[in-house]
Motif scaffolding. Structure first.
Motif, PDB file in Angstrom:
ATOM      1  N   ARG A   5      35.433  36.332  45.674  1.00  0.00           N
ATOM      2  CA  ARG A   5      34.398  35.646  45.924  1.00  0.00           C
ATOM      3  C   ARG A   5      33.276  36.636  45.735  1.00  0.00           C
ATOM      4  O   ARG A   5      32.304  36.531  45.362  1.00  0.00           O
ATOM      5  CB  ARG A   5      34.272  34.974  47.122  1.00  0.00           C
ATOM      6  CG  ARG A   5      34.927  33.699  47.220  1.00  0.00           C
ATOM      7  CD  ARG A   5      34.492  32.571  48.207  1.00  0.00           C
ATOM      8  NE  ARG A   5      34.964  33.286  49.674  1.00  0.00           N
ATOM      9  CZ  ARG A   5      36.133  32.929  50.208  1.00  0.00           C
ATOM     10  NH1 ARG A   5      36.997  31.896  49.604  1.00  0.00           N
ATOM     11  NH2 ARG A   5      36.546  33.454  51.254  1.00  0.00           N
ATOM     12  N   ALA A   6      33.643  37.607  46.337  1.00  0.00           N
ATOM     13  CA  ALA A   6      32.666  38.839  46.567  1.00  0.00           C
ATOM     14  C   ALA A   6      32.415  39.425  45.113  1.00  0.00           C
ATOM     15  O   ALA A   6      31.104  39.593  44.848  1.00  0.00           O
ATOM     16  CB  ALA A   6      33.031  40.094  47.376  1.00  0.00           C
ATOM     17  N   ALA A   7      33.370  39.615  44.356  1.00  0.00           N
ATOM     18  CA  ALA A   7      33.181  40.157  42.924  1.00  0.00           C
ATOM     19  C   ALA A   7      32.363  39.008  42.077  1.00  0.00           C
ATOM     20  O   ALA A   7      31.622  39.271  41.298  1.00  0.00           O
ATOM     21  CB  ALA A   7      34.589  40.176  42.263  1.00  0.00           C
ATOM     22  N   ILE A   8      32.666  37.674  42.163  1.00  0.00           N
ATOM     23  CA  ILE A   8      31.789  36.746  41.448  1.00  0.00           C
ATOM     24  C   ILE A   8      30.505  36.836  41.845  1.00  0.00           C
ATOM     25  O   ILE A   8      29.398  36.808  41.130  1.00  0.00           O
ATOM     26  CB  ILE A   8      32.400  35.302  41.668  1.00  0.00           C
ATOM     27  CG1 ILE A   8      33.735  35.230  41.475  1.00  0.00           C
ATOM     28  CG2 ILE A   8      31.569  34.233  41.559  1.00  0.00           C
ATOM     29  CD1 ILE A   8      34.283  34.123  41.706  1.00  0.00           C
ATOM     30  N   ALA A  10      28.922  39.502  43.163  1.00  0.00           N
ATOM     31  CA  ALA A  10      28.473  40.584  42.439  1.00  0.00           C
ATOM     32  C   ALA A  10      28.055  40.766  41.033  1.00  0.00           C
ATOM     33  O   ALA A  10      27.064  41.294  40.528  1.00  0.00           O
ATOM     34  CB  ALA A  10      29.185  41.881  42.917  1.00  0.00           C
ATOM     35  N   GLU A  11      29.080  40.169  40.334  1.00  0.00           N
ATOM     36  CA  GLU A  11      29.072  40.216  38.819  1.00  0.00           C
ATOM     37  C   GLU A  11      27.939  39.101  38.039  1.00  0.00           C
ATOM     38  O   GLU A  11      27.359  39.316  37.188  1.00  0.00           O
ATOM     39  CB  GLU A  11      30.429  40.072  38.137  1.00  0.00           C
ATOM     40  CG  GLU A  11      31.319  41.099  38.766  1.00  0.00           C
ATOM     41  CD  GLU A  11      30.976  42.391  38.081  1.00  0.00           C
ATOM     42  OE1 GLU A  11      30.313  42.332  36.820  1.00  0.00           O
ATOM     43  OE2 GLU A  11      31.294  43.613  38.715  1.00  0.00           O
ATOM     44  N   ILE A  12      28.006  37.782  38.758  1.00  0.00           N
ATOM     45  CA  ILE A  12      27.330  36.918  38.007  1.00  0.00           C
ATOM     46  C   ILE A  12      26.127  36.278  39.019  1.00  0.00           C
ATOM     47  O   ILE A  12      25.545  35.134  38.643  1.00  0.00           O
ATOM     48  CB  ILE A  12      28.060  36.066  37.472  1.00  0.00           C
ATOM     49  CG1 ILE A  12      29.046  35.222  38.691  1.00  0.00           C
ATOM     50  CG2 ILE A  12      29.019  36.380  36.548  1.00  0.00           C
ATOM     51  CD1 ILE A  12      29.869  33.877  37.962  1.00  0.00           C
ATOM     52  N   GLY A  13      26.075  36.771  40.509  1.00  0.00           N
ATOM     53  CA  GLY A  13      25.214  36.167  41.299  1.00  0.00           C
ATOM     54  C   GLY A  13      25.445  34.809  41.783  1.00  0.00           C
ATOM     55  O   GLY A  13      24.471  34.285  42.095  1.00  0.00           O
ATOM     56  N   ALA A  21      26.495  23.023  45.352  1.00  0.00           N
ATOM     57  CA  ALA A  21      26.786  23.305  43.908  1.00  0.00           C
ATOM     58  C   ALA A  21      27.511  24.661  43.848  1.00  0.00           C
ATOM     59  O   ALA A  21      28.298  24.839  43.055  1.00  0.00           O
ATOM     60  CB  ALA A  21      25.421  23.058  43.387  1.00  0.00           C
ATOM     61  N   GLU A  22      26.798  25.664  44.433  1.00  0.00           N
ATOM     62  CA  GLU A  22      27.449  27.115  44.347  1.00  0.00           C
ATOM     63  C   GLU A  22      28.959  27.055  44.797  1.00  0.00           C
ATOM     64  O   GLU A  22      29.866  27.552  44.414  1.00  0.00           O
ATOM     65  CB  GLU A  22      26.566  28.107  45.046  1.00  0.00           C
ATOM     66  CG  GLU A  22      25.092  28.360  44.550  1.00  0.00           C
ATOM     67  CD  GLU A  22      24.305  27.163  44.363  1.00  0.00           C
ATOM     68  OE1 GLU A  22      24.557  26.295  45.299  1.00  0.00           O
ATOM     69  OE2 GLU A  22      23.109  27.181  44.159  1.00  0.00           O
ATOM     70  N   ARG A  23      29.038  26.308  46.152  1.00  0.00           N
ATOM     71  CA  ARG A  23      30.320  26.630  46.721  1.00  0.00           C
ATOM     72  C   ARG A  23      31.453  25.757  45.865  1.00  0.00           C
ATOM     73  O   ARG A  23      32.538  26.203  45.716  1.00  0.00           O
ATOM     74  CB  ARG A  23      30.284  25.590  47.907  1.00  0.00           C
ATOM     75  CG  ARG A  23      31.742  25.793  48.847  1.00  0.00           C
ATOM     76  CD  ARG A  23      31.396  24.978  50.057  1.00  0.00           C
ATOM     77  NE  ARG A  23      30.516  25.496  51.028  1.00  0.00           N
ATOM     78  CZ  ARG A  23      30.750  26.445  51.795  1.00  0.00           C
ATOM     79  NH1 ARG A  23      31.843  27.028  51.888  1.00  0.00           N
ATOM     80  NH2 ARG A  23      29.465  26.911  52.574  1.00  0.00           N
TER      81      ARG A  23
END
Length: 280
Positions: A5-8, A10-13, A21-23
């Protein structure tokens, strides 16, 4: 999962805490990641087990369908009798992963239409004391006509092309692989081999053509493994035009066969064989 989740984020905001929706989108990405990780772990285990048993790793039906779809997107629809069977694709994937292309047995160049081997054979692993089952060899008959041989060559070329869609970083797979095997068909079935004009409207024996064809493929793979040619396409061209392969595995056996036939015919009629008849 927290690290993903942290990588997602950081990489695509994509921040899973920003809203529903984001969840939801984050949950979909996590599900895809976990599924891919499970499949990769299973593939690694199958690959390791296959290598220990010295057989190509099995290719699941969904992977075979994916490789076929990827190739058809490039060259158009394929008939089932053209599409290589899973066993042939497995062998080619194994060759690519080991960077060691190996000679095919034409009896193993089966298609989807030929079906997969349904029989199972067992083996006892002496080290672990376990009994393992694996699919039996999916063998078909040797080609009996020129068109059957052309079809086997096309299947081999398509098998390399399908496997290449998964390994696009292999430099030696660049070029037209189906076209390379079409050139092989044209050579062994053309006027310099099977179509060679012989006395009394004879033709070279079909067994000799199959033997010579096998030696050309063997030579191409040998050139590629040694690094003498950069790609399989170039190695096949070199093997087709190799005079040593032609002389050793076609000209000499053909001349010997003609000389033997001439001598046998002369003895049968009671007439002496003409000097130089074999050379003619």
């Amino acid at each position: 999962r927290a690290e993903v989740r942290a990588a997602i984020n950081a990489e695509i905001g994509l921040d899973h805490a920003a809203g529903n929706a984001e969840r939801r989108n984050t949950a979909l990405l996590l599900s895809a990641w976990e599924t891919a990780r499970t499949q990769q772990r299973s593939n690694d285990e199958n690959r390791a087990e296959a290598r220990a048993a010295m057989v190509p790793r099995p290719v699941p039906g969904n992977e075979h369908a994916m490789l076929r779809e990827a190739l058809e997107a490039q060259i158009g629809r394929l008939k089932d009798y053209e599409v290589p069977a899973k066993s042939l694709i497995a062998a080619k994937l194994d060759d690519i992963e080991s960077n060691m292309p190996k000679l095919e047995d034409l009896r193993d160049v089966a298609s989807v239409e030929d079906g997969e081997a349904d029989l199972l054979q067992g083996s006892l692993d002496a080290a672990t004391g376990t009994f393992k089952m694996k699919a039996a060899r999916n063998a078909i008959t040797m080609p009996k006509t020129a068109e059957e041989l052309r079809l086997r060559h096309r299947r081999i070329g398509l098998a390399w092309e399908m496997a290449r869609t998964k390994h696009r970083n292999r430099v030696w797979l660049q070029g037209g692989l189906v076209e390379a095997y079409r050139h092989l068909s044209d050579h062994v079935l053309g006027k310099h081999a099977y179509g060679l004009q012989l006395p009394h409207e004879q033709r070279p024996k079909w067994e000799l053509i199959l033997s010579y064809e096998q030696e050309v493929r063997k030579r191409a793979y040998q050139l590629l493994r040694r690094g003498d040619e950069p790609t399989l396409e170039e190695a096949m061209k070199k093997a087709i035009g190799d005079p040593e392969t032609m002389n050793l595995h076609f000209v000499v056996p053909l001349t010997t066969s003609l000389a033997s036939g001439s001598s046998s015919g002369a003895r049968a009629t009671g007439a002496p064989a003409k000097p130089g008849a074999a050379g003619d």
